[in-house]
Design an enzyme around this catalytic site. Structure first.
Site, PDB file in Angstrom:
ATOM      1  CG  ASP A   1      -5.507  -5.918   2.481  1.00 51.82           C
ATOM      2  OD1 ASP A   1      -5.569  -5.307   3.557  1.00 51.82           O
ATOM      3  OD2 ASP A   1      -6.371  -4.386   1.574  1.00 51.82           O
TER       4      ASP A   1
ATOM      5  CB  CYS B   1      -5.523 -25.291   9.074  1.00 49.66           C
ATOM      6  SG  CYS B   1      -6.868 -24.827  10.609  1.00 49.66           S
TER       7      CYS B   1
ATOM      8  CG  ASP C   1      -0.398  -0.668   2.702  1.00 48.90           C
ATOM      9  OD1 ASP C   1       0.887   0.156   2.372  1.00 48.90           O
ATOM     10  OD2 ASP C   1      -0.944  -0.460   3.647  1.00 48.90           O
TER      11      ASP C   1
ATOM     12  CG  HIS D   1      -8.806 -21.705  12.492  1.00 49.88           C
ATOM     13  ND1 HIS D   1      -9.330 -22.886  11.992  1.00 49.88           N
ATOM     14  CD2 HIS D   1      -9.969 -20.937  13.146  1.00 49.88           C
ATOM     15  CE1 HIS D   1     -10.458 -22.870  11.707  1.00 49.88           C
ATOM     16  NE2 HIS D   1     -10.962 -21.767  12.031  1.00 49.88           N
TER      17      HIS D   1
ATOM     18  CB  CYS E   1     -11.551 -26.355   9.537  1.00 50.02           C
ATOM     19  SG  CYS E   1      -9.988 -25.465   9.015  1.00 50.02           S
TER      20      CYS E   1
ATOM     21  CD  GLN F   1     -10.024   7.445  -0.712  1.00 56.62           C
ATOM     22  OE1 GLN F   1     -10.741   7.432  -0.328  1.00 56.62           O
ATOM     23  NE2 GLN F   1      -9.803   7.078  -0.122  1.00 56.62           N
TER      24      GLN F   1
END
Length: 380
Positions: free
Chosen positions: A269, A309, A95, A338, A307, A192
């Site tokens: 993100d 994982c 960023d 996780h 799950c 924006q």
């Protein structure tokens, strides 16, 4: 000039209009919609690059502002760039540092040339401009760089937002001119305009005319209600080119990932999965679990029975609760692993639902199971 970033649109969901695509970068190609784990200081907190690859992360985000302060972009450049420095051979997005300037510094002055502010670590006076933000990102060597923009607070007046949008457009032009590695790094513009439709339209038109290889929707997830964010996305994403990737910045709750994809977003993100993991909160297929709660002291089942994982295959809620309560780092690693895995796999399910033209049905099933449809539902 050939852009190093290319977006390939594969399919559009007939039920919702969501997009299935492939993002091509200098460090690999990745299916979208996708979630990018955040590695602010060149590391996703508590997780190794090998673990991120193991769970299927294709691209991560690092922070220009923080890496500028520590260790310094010159050191990263000497190391051979961010990929070499952190031993990560897949995609990296950086960023621009703008959000941190506006969120971390209480003392700042915005001028046309850039922003004067104080270092949040030691109080030193600093100056960040479009040119400086690009210089830092060129040194970091990320695959995708972000233009330096102003991220106004929510709510902001129409008058302030209009001035801010116009400044952000001028800064975007300066970013393009300052970009020294256009064949190696893609530069995205940031739309924006707050909640004002005409200002979002103006911002999008300004940036699209500059022909960036991708576009972000900024200024959301800054305190506005979810309904406002969804409404803004509904009138903003259609303004962006269909053949280029669309990135919604700073969004990572499961409901917003699904709703964002339905509204045409390709990239997301957020620090959410690791941040709440450090506090002992985990996302599961059945909803939110606060593992510190006493009810899990003798619960010898996995965090999420659905799950597969590393955490859920090997450790129980009781054990993880014990670690978190004792401030053991391993507990934070397990919850963070996780949560990041959960969001990466959620986006795999979203992509599969787009392939099958049933993302709307998937949303309803997921929201029902997660409790998002209930009044006063708990969120993150």
């Amino acid at each position: 000039m050939t852009s190093p970033i290319r977006f390939e649109l594969i399919k559009t969901c007939k039920q919702t209009g969501a997009r299935l695509g492939i993002l091509h970068t200098p460090h690999g190609s990745f299916e979208t919609p996708m979630f990018m784990p955040v590695g602010t200081l060149a590391t996703v907190k508590t997780l190794s690059p090998e673990e991120l690859k193991e769970m299927g992360a294709g691209i991560i985000l690092s922070n220009t502002y923080h890496l500028w302060l520590r260790p310094g972009h010159e050191i990263v450049k000497e190391a051979g760039g961010l990929h070499s420095f952190m031993n990560w051979d897949r995609g990296i997005l950086t960023d621009s540092g703008g959000f941190q300037v506006f969120s971390l510094s209480e003392f700042r002055r915005i001028e046309e040339e850039g922003v004067y502010f104080r270092n949040h670590l030691n109080g030193d006076k600093l100056f960040l401009s479009p040119e400086k933000a690009i210089e830092i990102q060129n040194a970091l060597g990320s695959d995708i760089m972000m233009a330096f923009d102003e991220c106004p607070p929510y709510p902001a007046t129409y008058e302030y937002m209009k001035q801010s949008v116009e400044r952000t457009s001028r800064w975007a032009e300066r970013c393009l001119k300052a970009h020294k590695r256009p064949n190696e790094q893609g530069l995205f513009g940031i739309v924006q305009g707050g909640e004002f439709e005409d200002l979002r339209r103006q911002s999008a038109q300004d940036l699209v005319s500059l022909d960036f290889p991708g576009y972000a929707v900024g200024g959301l997830s800054v305190g506005e209600p979810k309904e406002v964010m969804n409404r803004v996305l509904e009138f903003t994403t259609p303004l962006l080119p269909a053949n280029k990737p669309r990135y919604l910045m700073g969004v990572g709750s499961p409901d917003s990932l699904i709703d964002g994809a339905i509204r045409g977003i390709d990239m997301f993100d957020c620090v959410l999965p690791t941040r709440i993991g450090r506090n002992g909160t985990v996302m599961t297929s059945q909803g939110r679990v606060v593992i510190k709660n006493a009810q899990y002291a003798r619960d010898f089942s996995p965090l999420d029975p659905n799950c597969d994982c590393y955490t859920c295959r090997n450790y129980t809620r009781a054990y993880i609760r014990h670690l978190i309560k004792c401030d053991e780092t391993f507990g934070i690693r397990l919850t963070s692993y996780h949560n990041v895995y959960f969001l990466i796999k959620l986006m795999e399910q979203v992509r599969q639902a787009i392939r099958e033209d049933r993302l709307g049905d998937f949303r309803e099933e997921f929201f029902e199971r997660y409790g998002f449809n209930k009044p006063n539902a708990k969120n993150f």
